[in-house]
Design a protein around this motif. Structure first.
Motif, PDB file in Angstrom:
ATOM      1  N   ASP A 144      -1.328   0.620  -8.960  1.00 22.44           N
ATOM      2  CA  ASP A 144      -1.358   0.616 -10.207  1.00 22.44           C
ATOM      3  C   ASP A 144      -0.922   1.809 -11.081  1.00 22.44           C
ATOM      4  O   ASP A 144      -1.409   2.019 -11.910  1.00 22.44           O
ATOM      5  N   GLY A 145       0.046   2.585 -10.525  1.00 20.00           N
ATOM      6  CA  GLY A 145       0.462   3.570 -11.302  1.00 20.00           C
ATOM      7  C   GLY A 145       1.311   2.927 -12.419  1.00 20.00           C
ATOM      8  O   GLY A 145       2.483   2.064 -12.218  1.00 20.00           O
ATOM      9  N   PRO A 146       1.305   3.307 -13.632  1.00 21.06           N
ATOM     10  CA  PRO A 146       2.002   2.598 -14.679  1.00 21.06           C
ATOM     11  C   PRO A 146       3.458   3.248 -14.912  1.00 21.06           C
ATOM     12  O   PRO A 146       3.771   4.314 -14.606  1.00 21.06           O
ATOM     13  N   VAL A 164       5.955   9.572 -14.504  1.00 17.75           N
ATOM     14  CA  VAL A 164       7.105   9.517 -13.682  1.00 17.75           C
ATOM     15  C   VAL A 164       8.053  10.625 -13.750  1.00 17.75           C
ATOM     16  O   VAL A 164       8.090  11.349 -14.702  1.00 17.75           O
ATOM     17  N   LEU A 165       8.800  11.049 -12.604  1.00 16.65           N
ATOM     18  CA  LEU A 165       9.851  12.046 -12.582  1.00 16.65           C
ATOM     19  C   LEU A 165      11.077  11.526 -12.242  1.00 16.65           C
ATOM     20  O   LEU A 165      11.186  10.529 -11.354  1.00 16.65           O
ATOM     21  N   ALA A 166      12.226  12.233 -12.550  1.00 15.21           N
ATOM     22  CA  ALA A 166      13.591  12.003 -11.708  1.00 15.21           C
ATOM     23  C   ALA A 166      13.697  12.939 -10.782  1.00 15.21           C
ATOM     24  O   ALA A 166      13.702  14.060 -11.032  1.00 15.21           O
ATOM     25  N   ILE A 214       4.486   9.246 -10.109  1.00 14.25           N
ATOM     26  CA  ILE A 214       3.526  10.097  -9.423  1.00 14.25           C
ATOM     27  C   ILE A 214       2.455   9.455  -8.959  1.00 14.25           C
ATOM     28  O   ILE A 214       1.957   9.860  -7.780  1.00 14.25           O
ATOM     29  N   ARG A 215       1.546   8.624  -9.626  1.00 16.71           N
ATOM     30  CA  ARG A 215       0.796   7.901  -9.093  1.00 16.71           C
ATOM     31  C   ARG A 215       1.350   6.561  -8.581  1.00 16.71           C
ATOM     32  O   ARG A 215       2.199   5.794  -9.598  1.00 16.71           O
ATOM     33  N   TRP A 216       1.375   6.088  -7.377  1.00 18.14           N
ATOM     34  CA  TRP A 216       2.326   5.200  -6.983  1.00 18.14           C
ATOM     35  C   TRP A 216       2.188   3.736  -7.653  1.00 18.14           C
ATOM     36  O   TRP A 216       0.994   3.466  -7.965  1.00 18.14           O
ATOM     37  N   HIS A 234       0.621  -1.301  -0.015  1.00 19.09           N
ATOM     38  CA  HIS A 234       0.073   0.105   0.017  1.00 19.09           C
ATOM     39  C   HIS A 234       0.958   1.174  -0.094  1.00 19.09           C
ATOM     40  O   HIS A 234       0.310   2.387  -0.119  1.00 19.09           O
ATOM     41  N   PHE A 235       2.053   1.237   0.305  1.00 18.53           N
ATOM     42  CA  PHE A 235       3.060   2.392   0.287  1.00 18.53           C
ATOM     43  C   PHE A 235       3.976   2.206  -0.624  1.00 18.53           C
ATOM     44  O   PHE A 235       4.914   0.991  -0.569  1.00 18.53           O
TER      45      PHE A 235
END
Length: 266
Positions: A181-183, A189-191, A175-177, A105-106
Motif C-alpha cells: 500500500d505504498g502510494p 518515491v525516489l529515482a 520507499i514504502r513498497w 508481498h515483495f
C-alpha cells in the motif's frame, strides 16, 4: 508457505519438520523479513504455528501458539490435506500460488531472490497472467514524472545515463513498497539507478531522519567498484527544487521494515 511449496514441488510432500523450519525459515526471515527483536527461533515459530488460523496449515499435534520449546519435541507442519491434494494433482498450480504470494508481498527487485532462496525457479515470475495488484495499476506516465522530478538522475549516486536522449537503468523506486500500500506520490518515491534500487529494496541502503543515505554493515565488497557503495554513506539527498522530499512516515517504514543491520560508522 513458499518454503512448503518448494518442498512439495521437490518431493511431493509439503511436510516441514520444525527442526528444519527453525533453521531454514529463520534464515529466510532474517534475510527477507522485517528486522526482528524476538530472536531467530521465535520469529520462525510465529508463522509456523499461526498459519493454522488461516485454515491452510496444520501441525501433527496440538501445540500452543508461538511456543518454541513445544515445537522442539518433534512437531511437523504441512498444508491442509485438501489444499495439498489439489496442489499435488495440478503441479502448475504450485507455480501459480508461489508467484501470487511473492508478487503480492515483495517488489519486483526482490521477488526473484526470494524464489531462489526457497528453492523455486525465478522464471515462475514470467509465467501466467496473474497480477495481485492489478486494481492499483499506476498510469503509464508515472515513472516519467518521477524521473523528471529527480532531474533524471539517481537520487543516491547521480547516475544519469541516457540512450538516444532517454534515461537508461533509472527506475521510480517506492520507499514504502507498492505491494504493501505504498502510494504513488512523490513523497514516497525516489529515482534510483538499477543497482541502488536493488540495494534499497534489499535493505542494504536506507535513509536516516536527516534524509542522508546510510549503508548497512551487512554489505561488503572487495573491489573498488563494489566499495563505491560505501561512499554513499552520509550523502544527503538533494532533490530538484520543488520536488517533495521523502515523507517521514515512509522513511520510518522503510527503516523499520526493510533496512537490515546497523549503519556503517560515520
Amino acid at each position: 508457505m513458499l518454503l512448503a511449496l518448494s518442498r512439495l514441488a521437490a518431493s511431493g510432500s509439503s511436510e516441514l519438520p520444525w527442526d528444519v523450519a527453525e533453521q531454514e525459515l529463520a534464515d529466510l526471515l532474517e534475510e527477507f523479513g522485517r528486522p526482528s527483536r524476538t530472536g531467530r527461533a521465535q520469529s520462525a515459530a510465529y508463522p509456523f504455528t499461526r498459519l493454522r488460523s488461516d485454515g491452510v496449515w496444520t501441525l501433527d499435534r496440538d501445540v500452543p501458539m508461538d511456543k518454541v520449546s513445544t515445537l522442539r519435541a518433534g512437531v511437523t507442519g504441512r498444508f491442509e490435506e485438501s489444499l495439498e491434494a489439489a496442489l499435488r494433482s495440478r503441479p502448475a498450480l504450485v507455480g501459480d500460488v508461489a508467484r501470487g504470494l511473492v508478487e503480492a508481498h515483495f517488489p519486483a527487485t526482490v521477488a526473484p531472490d526470494v524464489l531462489i532462496a526457497v528453492g523455486l525457479n525465478p522464471e515462475l515470475l514470467h509465467g501466467g497472467a496473474g497480477d495481485p495488484v492489478a486494481e492499483r495499476k499506476r498510469s503509464s506516465t508515472w515513472p516519467t514524472q518521477v524521473l523528471e522530478a529527480w532531474d533524471r538522475q539517481c537520487a543516491f549516486c547521480g547516475f544519469d545515463g541516457q540512450v538516444g536522449g532517454m534515461p537508461v537503468a533509472l527506475k521510480a523506486a517506492h520507499i514504502r513498497w507498492f505491494t504493501v500500500d505504498g502510494p504513488d506520490e512523490l513523497d514516497n518515491v525516489l529515482a534510483l539507478c538499477s543497482l541502488h534500487h536493488k540495494l534499497f529494496d534489499r535493505g542494504v541502503l536506507g535513509l536516516d531522519d536527516e534524509l542522508t543515505v546510510v549503508v548497512s554493515q551487512r554489505f561488503s565488497a572487495r573491489t573498488p567498484h563494489g566499495q563505491a557503495v560505501y561512499d554513499l554513506h552520509g550523502r544527503r539527498l538533494r532533490p530538484r527544487p520543488g520536488t517533495p522530499t521523502p515523507a517521514e512516515r515512509h522513511v520510518v517504514w522503510h527503516r523499520e521494515q526493510v533496512f537490515h543491520g546497523s549503519p556503517l560508522a560515520a
